[in-house]
Design a protein around this motif. Structure first.
Motif, mmCIF file in Angstrom:
data_model
loop_
_atom_site.group_PDB
_atom_site.id
_atom_site.type_symbol
_atom_site.label_atom_id
_atom_site.label_comp_id
_atom_site.label_asym_id
_atom_site.label_seq_id
_atom_site.Cartn_x
_atom_site.Cartn_y
_atom_site.Cartn_z
ATOM 1 N N ARG A 73 4.857 -16.904 19.185
ATOM 2 C CA ARG A 73 5.743 -16.234 18.225
ATOM 3 C C ARG A 73 6.303 -17.227 17.213
ATOM 4 N NH1 ARG A 73 8.050 -12.533 22.506
ATOM 5 N NH2 ARG A 73 9.855 -13.900 22.597
ATOM 6 N N SER A 74 6.422 -18.494 17.663
ATOM 7 C CA SER A 74 6.952 -19.519 16.749
ATOM 8 C C SER A 74 6.003 -19.780 15.581
ATOM 9 C CB SER A 74 7.231 -20.804 17.525
ATOM 10 O OG SER A 74 6.164 -21.085 18.418
ATOM 11 N N LYS A 108 6.767 -17.131 13.115
ATOM 12 C CA LYS A 108 8.089 -17.366 12.525
ATOM 13 C C LYS A 108 8.038 -18.488 11.487
ATOM 14 C CE LYS A 108 10.763 -15.432 16.307
ATOM 15 N NZ LYS A 108 11.840 -15.633 17.289
ATOM 16 N N ILE A 144 12.154 -13.732 9.802
ATOM 17 C CA ILE A 144 11.801 -14.367 11.078
ATOM 18 C C ILE A 144 11.849 -13.353 12.215
ATOM 19 C CG2 ILE A 144 12.700 -16.014 12.792
ATOM 20 C CD1 ILE A 144 13.114 -17.991 10.560
ATOM 21 N N ARG A 145 12.838 -12.458 12.140
ATOM 22 C CA ARG A 145 12.938 -11.423 13.173
ATOM 23 C C ARG A 145 11.718 -10.506 13.133
ATOM 24 N NH1 ARG A 145 18.050 -10.534 12.164
ATOM 25 N NH2 ARG A 145 17.626 -8.795 10.767
ATOM 26 N N GLY A 178 8.522 -12.154 14.489
ATOM 27 C CA GLY A 178 8.477 -12.309 15.940
ATOM 28 C C GLY A 178 7.882 -11.097 16.642
ATOM 29 N N GLU A 207 7.580 -19.251 22.752
ATOM 30 C CA GLU A 207 7.819 -19.987 21.505
ATOM 31 C C GLU A 207 7.827 -21.461 21.824
ATOM 32 O OE1 GLU A 207 11.339 -18.723 19.524
ATOM 33 O OE2 GLU A 207 10.576 -16.698 19.226
ATOM 34 N N PRO A 235 12.094 -22.471 15.805
ATOM 35 C CA PRO A 235 12.084 -21.034 15.506
ATOM 36 C C PRO A 235 13.426 -20.354 15.745
ATOM 37 C CG PRO A 235 10.916 -21.474 17.556
ATOM 38 C CD PRO A 235 11.213 -22.806 16.934
#
Lengths: 206, 389
Positions: B303-304, B307, B325-326, B329, B353, B387
């Motif tokens: 997920r990072s 992001k 960023i939200r 993810g 992450e 992140p």
């Protein structure tokens, strides 16, 4: 190539729409322009060459941009969706919910349409309906051409396979074809496929 | 066994290999799938094909699903990245005019040092630069911007212009662009055509950059989870096969076929083996892991990573960083990966992450089943992306 056509009929109270058609083939471009001219009050610009495409399109500040889905230069149009300067207008591919049915129909017909934000679906519909109909014709012609070419290729391969069988087994042309057809039936394949396999194999052995 | 048909779209590139290998080497069949591979003429068309359901899944630029989640680009259908199909694989090249000026300065074309290459290119440029990249939402564009910002190139007027990969060599030869960033084999093709020389691999800028993902519509992923799981496992096994050096020759032959890339196998092999010819004069350079399909849990959709892309895009397009960023993810689906890849031997890291750029050497980390060795993921300027910051 850079053509400009003005549609003279003032059917709407509002400003005429500016439509950019991206198409390299001159005959196809003219056919699309003619069809669009009949569909309503619009100015149609055809851009053929692909260098600096996004910039050249933006210079016309079009309401609608139409491009064939098969056209690899379509990715250059993606830059239009990022237009952020004060004089530029953002273009989206059918963002509004009302136009989503139209969008699907267009994609299925092989056409991508980029539409300026806020353009009302009722103004867009006649244009897209026309474009979709026109693209259907073009794609059908292209498919028929491809089919004709394929049939020609297959006939050539079958002829070569017949020649190989005639030479190897000392039979005449009709018998050679019968042997091919029987092999195809036994294997549940098309005659052209069996012929192709034979020609390939013979190429390896010679 | 009756096979389930499934159509998957791709753009003809070396890094579409896992799909072709899954189809041709039996990995899809093992999962009960009959893949129909559909070549797309452009990234925007492929994105639309997935969004409108013309194909079930697609080989997709890693940045596209993130950009779409942020509302960038012409289409907003939510897409999910179920796994990362490949890491790295892009090359940066320059036209013959820039190549000559770089040589006049005594630049050695080491094909490794991004800081030195940026400084040299900035000295060699005598005016604005136009650089070709395949799509506005791509790792190519992100790497270029990152590279510009941390080198003297930041002082130059530079325009990034969209050019479809197969047209890159021609655009360079005709002077429409001065340089490019493109996925293989198209960089090697411009060397082969005498249009340019290769300056850097993309990994010289970010050593573990997610390049392509397996993208599906998010509602499709939920509607038929079993089907998605079978596809993911077939693609993952294909990636594992591709990462073995013994497979390179066979893979190059397979990819070079007319239905796929239609490029000579020896040109395709350069990216797979990491042995590149960087100039029309025939100079060779090695670049280990030029494109990675498997090692170091390459397929895990951190997920990072998403992001990082969101933070870069938000900064450049003036969007709210936290919201971006939200949203990002949600797009890289570690949950799908954990659900579907358990029990096939895929390494599942304990975390979803990581600090991007913090791994300087191969590093062992805990997994759900044991340990896994992560590969270096550094940025060339040694910055680290957190992140959660």
């Amino acid at each position: 190539m850079h053509l400009q056509h003005f549609c003279g009929l003032l059917l709407f109270m509002s400003e005429p729409l500016t439509i950019v058609v991206v198409e390299q083939d001159r005959d196809r471009a003219l056919a699309i322009v003619d069809a669009l001219k009949g569909a309503g009050d619009c100015e149609v610009v055809v851009i053929g060459h692909s260098s600096g495409l996004a910039r050249r399109i933006a210079a016309h500040s079009p309401d609608v941009v139409l491009i064939d889905i098969e056209n690899p230069t379509r990715d250059m149009l993606e830059e239009l969706t990022l237009a952020s300067g004060p004089l530029e207008r953002p273009v989206a591919m059918f963002v509004s919910g009302a136009a989503s049915g139209l969008a699907r129909a267009a994609v299925e017909a092989g056409i991508s349409a980029y539409v300026v934000d806020g353009l009302r679906p009722e103004r867009l519909k006649p244009i897209l309906d026309t474009a979709i109909a026109r693209f259907h014709v073009v794609h059908q012609m292209r498919a028929e051409l491809a089919e004709t070419r394929r049939a020609l290729e297959e006939r050539k391969v079958i002829d070569r396979a017949k020649g190989l069988i005639m030479k190897a087994r000392g039979v005449n042309e009709d018998d050679a074809y019968a042997i091919l057809r029987k092999a195809a039936m036994d294997q549940g394949r098309r005659v052209a496929e069996v012929a192709e396999a034979l020609v390939t194999a013979a190429g390896l052995l010679s | 066994m009756k096979l389930t048909p499934l159509s998957v779209g791709y753009v003809p590139l070396v890094d579409a290999a896992p799909l072709m290998v899954a189809d041709q080497m039996g990995f899809a069949e093992t999962e009960g799938l009959a893949l129909e591979l559909v070549p797309a003429p452009s990234w925007s068309s492929l994105r639309d094909m997935v969004a409108f359901g013309k194909v079930g899944a697609a080989h997709m630029l890693s940045v596209v699903p993130v950009a779409m989640a942020m509302g960038l680009g012409g289409m907003t259908t939510p897409l999910s990245a179920a796994l990362v199909m490949s890491v790295n694989g892009n090359v940066i090249g320059v036209g013959r005019a820039l190549e000559a000026r770089l040589r006049e300065q005594g630049y050695g074309f080491d094909f490794a040092d991004a800081a030195a290459a940026g400084a040299a290119l900035a000295r060699a440029a005598d005016g604005p630069l136009v650089i070709g990249a395949p799509f506005p939402f791509s790792m190519h564009v992100e790497l270029l911007h990152y590279w510009f910002a941390a080198t003297p190139l930041s002082g130059l007027p530079i325009e990034i212009r969209t050019v479809p990969p197969p047209m890159m060599a021609q655009a360079l030869a005709e002077g429409e662009i001065d340089a490019f960033c493109v996925g293989e084999p198209w960089g090697s093709v411009s060397v082969e055509n005498g249009a340019g020389a290769l300056l850097l691999p993309g990994k010289a800028i970010w050593s573990f950059a997610p390049e392509k993902v397996l993208a599906v519509r998010s509602d499709w992923a939920e509607a038929d989870p079993q089907l998605l799981g079978r596809l993911m496992r077939a693609v993952w096994r294909a990636g594992r096969w591709l990462s073995q050096p013994d497979s390179h020759t066979a893979a190059a032959e397979l990819l070079s076929r007319r239905g796929y890339l239609d490029i000579p196998p020896e040109v395709v092999d350069r990216a797979l083996s990491g042995r590149l010819t960087i100039t029309p004069g025939g100079e060779q350079r090695r670049s280990e892991g030029l494109v990675e399909f498997h090692a170091g849990a390459a397929n895990f959709p951190w997920r990072s990573q998403a992001k990082w892309m969101a933070a870069q895009l938000a900064a450049r397009h003036g969007l709210d960083r936290e919201a971006a960023i939200r949203a990002a993810g949600q797009v890289y689906r570690t949950d799908l990966y954990r659900r579907h890849m358990a029990g096939v031997g895929a390494e599942l890291p304990s975390a979803s992450e990581k600090l991007e750029g913090a791994i300087l050497h191969p590093t062992a980390v805990p997994t759900q089943a044991g340990r896994l060795t992560l590969q270096p993921d550094t940025f060339f300027d040694r910055r680290i992306f957190d992140p959660s910051a």
